[in-house]
Design a protein around this motif. Structure first.
Motif, PDB file in Angstrom:
ATOM      1  N   LYS A 117      12.439  10.504  11.910  1.00  0.00           N
ATOM      2  CA  LYS A 117      12.250   9.374  11.330  1.00  0.00           C
ATOM      3  C   LYS A 117      13.194   9.666  10.085  1.00  0.00           C
ATOM      4  O   LYS A 117      13.149  10.714   9.106  1.00  0.00           O
ATOM      5  N   GLY A 118      14.259   8.805  10.109  1.00  0.00           N
ATOM      6  CA  GLY A 118      15.543   9.161   8.825  1.00  0.00           C
ATOM      7  C   GLY A 118      14.974   9.118   7.476  1.00  0.00           C
ATOM      8  O   GLY A 118      15.453   9.581   6.770  1.00  0.00           O
ATOM      9  N   LEU A 119      13.838   8.415   7.153  1.00  0.00           N
ATOM     10  CA  LEU A 119      13.368   8.346   5.583  1.00  0.00           C
ATOM     11  C   LEU A 119      12.041   8.910   5.566  1.00  0.00           C
ATOM     12  O   LEU A 119      11.429   8.487   4.566  1.00  0.00           O
ATOM     13  N   ALA A 120      11.621   9.910   6.583  1.00  0.00           N
ATOM     14  CA  ALA A 120      10.091  10.478   6.356  1.00  0.00           C
ATOM     15  C   ALA A 120      10.690  11.745   5.813  1.00  0.00           C
ATOM     16  O   ALA A 120      11.639  12.398   5.559  1.00  0.00           O
ATOM     17  N   SER A 121       9.454  12.406   5.329  1.00  0.00           N
ATOM     18  CA  SER A 121       9.601  13.756   4.783  1.00  0.00           C
ATOM     19  C   SER A 121       9.864  14.770   5.692  1.00  0.00           C
ATOM     20  O   SER A 121       9.769  14.521   6.954  1.00  0.00           O
ATOM     21  N   SER A 122      10.186  16.098   5.406  1.00  0.00           N
ATOM     22  CA  SER A 122      10.578  17.009   6.344  1.00  0.00           C
ATOM     23  C   SER A 122       9.363  17.533   6.851  1.00  0.00           C
ATOM     24  O   SER A 122       9.457  17.982   8.196  1.00  0.00           O
ATOM     25  N   GLU A 123       8.322  17.521   6.219  1.00  0.00           N
ATOM     26  CA  GLU A 123       7.020  17.936   6.882  1.00  0.00           C
ATOM     27  C   GLU A 123       6.611  17.049   7.824  1.00  0.00           C
ATOM     28  O   GLU A 123       6.077  17.420   9.054  1.00  0.00           O
ATOM     29  N   GLU A 124       6.722  15.722   7.935  1.00  0.00           N
ATOM     30  CA  GLU A 124       6.525  14.541   8.645  1.00  0.00           C
ATOM     31  C   GLU A 124       7.241  14.898  10.004  1.00  0.00           C
ATOM     32  O   GLU A 124       6.943  14.876  11.342  1.00  0.00           O
TER      33      GLU A 124
END
Length: 367
Positions: A147-154
């Motif tokens: 997901k381009g706008l998600a956190s690195s953890e997600e």
């Protein structure tokens, strides 16, 4: 008629127009000096925070050989001396254990794109041409749809699932992950959080990675999204706070300190460090914004922050942050003429050189 949607579209188009005007005006103003200073010495200082090793001489030999034989027939051909910057301390002699160029063993490649990729993937035309070129060399390439706008953890969880779904590579192949921009951060998060990922991955290559974050994340509404909005056919929502937090320099420093990377994986860093004349007009405003922190940047990330700690640095590319991975001007000549003005870089040569170097280090040479 949906007046709310109409008003929203009008505001977005107006904002995009404003950014286009700003870009055109900014393109005529000289950029701050970005002399390397002591940054190379700091990157390779064994007592420093990065303690990276220097693989530039061998990589240059590979890159230039490919560029000489294949480059003239590929898009965006540039002389080797113009594509790779020669900075201080680079060894001029190729080590004796470097073999003559030979056929590279097949590599299974997983690519993780950067921040906001899903917002403009249609605009840049996907990665079909680059994928076809790499696969013509005998490798397999798959993209992880993070997901381009998600956190690195997600995104780390998405990478884990993708790696485990990826068929186990044969004994004569390796699984290599290539991360561009924030995609490199997402890969490191997957390795640190999920041991089963590290068990399958042989090497990670960070290309213009935002490893140490970017001060632009503190002003994303002003710069990153503004630039995206200026591109035709792009429609991005304001990112979640978690996505920006993953690029916050303080957050990145704390994360790297608390999450040692698996030692079973080899790490390589490709750094984009353009001369001022090689920065596209569209990236000049964020370049200036970053110059308040450090003028040695690529228009999105400071050079020092592009290095994976303990990795082998292969090159300092004379290209801005977008040119190294997003061949936008090839597909949109008008945009290339007015905004993304210095987008020409031999990406195919870069990818082939990366894979040949990784094969050398994992197979023929010392690790």
């Amino acid at each position: 008629m949906d007046l709310t949607k109409h008003a929203s579209d009008f505001c977005r188009r107006a904002r995009a127009l404003i950014y286009v005007v700003v870009v055109i005006l900014q393109g005529c103003i000289a950029l701050p000096a970005n002399d390397p200073g002591d940054i190379v010495e700091s990157i390779f200082d064994p007592r420093g925070d990065l303690h990276a090793t220097d693989g530039r001489a061998v990589f240059r030999s590979i890159f230039c050989a490919i560029n000489e034989t294949r480059g003239p027939d590929l898009p965006d051909h540039r002389a080797c001396s113009d594509a790779l910057r020669t900075l201080s301390l680079e060894q001029e002699v190729v080590p004796r254990d470097f073999p003559a160029r030979q056929k590279v063993q097949p590599i299974s490649i997983l690519v993780v794109p950067g921040f906001g990729h899903e917002c403009f993937s249609d605009f840049v035309g996907g990665d079909g041409a680059l994928k076809a070129y790499v696969e013509s060399l005998g490798h397999t390439v798959n993209r992880v749809d993070v997901k381009g706008l998600a956190s690195s953890e997600e995104n780390a969880g998405i990478i884990r699932d993708s790696v485990l779904r990826n068929p186990k590579v044969p004994d004569d192949e390796r699984l290599v992950m290539i991360g561009y921009s924030k995609g490199a951060n997402d890969i490191l998060a997957a390795l640190a959080l999920y041991p089963e990922v590290a068990d399958r991955v042989s090497a990670v290559v960070s290309v213009s990675g935002a490893i140490g974050g970017s001060p632009l994340s503190l002003h994303a509404r002003d710069w990153t999204l503004g630039l995206l909005a200026a591109l035709p056919g792009v429609d991005c929502e304001v990112p979640e706070d978690t996505a920006l937090a993953s690029l916050n320099p303080a957050t990145r420093r704390a994360w790297l300190a608390d999450h040692p990377l698996p030692e079973t994986v080899a790490y390589f860093s490709i750094v984009s460090f353009p001369e001022a004349a090689r920065v596209s007009a569209v990236l000049r405003p964020p370049f200036r914004a970053l110059a308040k922190y450090d003028s040695r940047n690529d228009g999105q990330v400071i050079v020092f922050d592009q290095v994976v700690p303990g990795s082998e640095v292969l090159a300092f590319l004379n290209a801005d942050h977008w040119a190294v991975a997003l061949p936008i001007a090839r597909l949109h000549p008008v945009i290339g003429f007015t905004g993304i003005t210095r987008n020409d870089f031999p990406i195919e040569v870069l990818l082939e050189a990366i894979l040949e170097y990784v094969d050398f280090r994992l197979g023929s040479g010392p690790t």
